[in-house]
Write an enzyme that holds these catalytic residues in place. Structure first.
Site, PDB file in Angstrom:
ATOM      1  N   HIS A   1       0.872  -1.178   0.000  1.00  0.00           N
ATOM      2  CA  HIS A   1       0.000   0.000   0.000  1.00  0.00           C
ATOM      3  C   HIS A   1       0.903   1.221   0.000  1.00  0.00           C
ATOM      4  O   HIS A   1       2.122   1.103  -0.161  1.00  0.00           O
ATOM      5  CB  HIS A   1      -0.945  -0.029   1.211  1.00  0.00           C
ATOM      6  N   GLY A   2       0.358   2.391   0.188  1.00  0.00           N
ATOM      7  CA  GLY A   2       1.119   3.631   0.077  1.00  0.00           C
ATOM      8  C   GLY A   2       2.371   3.684   0.924  1.00  0.00           C
ATOM      9  O   GLY A   2       3.437   4.075   0.446  1.00  0.00           O
TER      10      GLY A   2
END
Length: 154
Positions: free
Chosen positions: A13-14
């Site tokens: 994810h980010g």
């Protein structure tokens, strides 16, 4: 060579793509998950979330063990949803000195031990076994966070 082994139920994810992969430059991200590796849709989502210039491999525990032994000279960022796959690696001869625990989130049977870590008895047992194998366990959600020794909280 494993640059970092991270436990995060969100996998890629980010934070992984833009913070951790910068802090720990790697040739590839290796996701180890016995279920995700069978799901073409999940695999494609993880591959799309992988930072540009890095390869993404998604393997089950057995294949991941062989992969890491074969590519010891490559810099590999390992990410898993739980500590079990990492214990499998250690028990099968993969050297793992430290594990970053970033996100094991709230579930009904889990108790909170930090902002982002909730453990039940089964997870505690796996972490204790990893600790007994000589693996350092640290809690850190982002690279800039202060490291907390998970071993002391077990």
């Amino acid at each position: 060579m494993i640059t970092i082994a991270r436990i995060d139920e969100r996998l890629i994810h980010g934070q992984v793509a833009f913070a951790w992969s910068v802090q720990y430059p790697s040739d590839a991200i290796l996701v180890i998950d016995n279920e995700v590796c069978k799901d073409a849709f999940q695999k494609s989502l993880l591959e799309m979330a992988t930072p540009q210039g890095m390869r993404c491999f998604i393997k089950n525990e057995e294949d991941a063990t062989e992969f890491l032994k074969k590519y010891q000279k490559k810099k590999i960022f390992v990410v898993v949803k739980s500590p079990k796959p990492l214990l499998h690696l250690v028990k099968n001869g993969v050297e793992l000195k430290e594990i970053n625990v970033g996100g094991l989130y709230h579930k009904e049977d889990r108790k909170q031990i930090s902002n982002t870590i909730f453990l039940n008895a089964e997870l505690r047992d796996v972490f204790r076994e990893l600790k007994n194998e000589g693996v350092k366990l640290e809690i850190r959600a982002t690279p800039s966070d202060k490291s907390i020794d998970l071993g002391e909280k077990l």
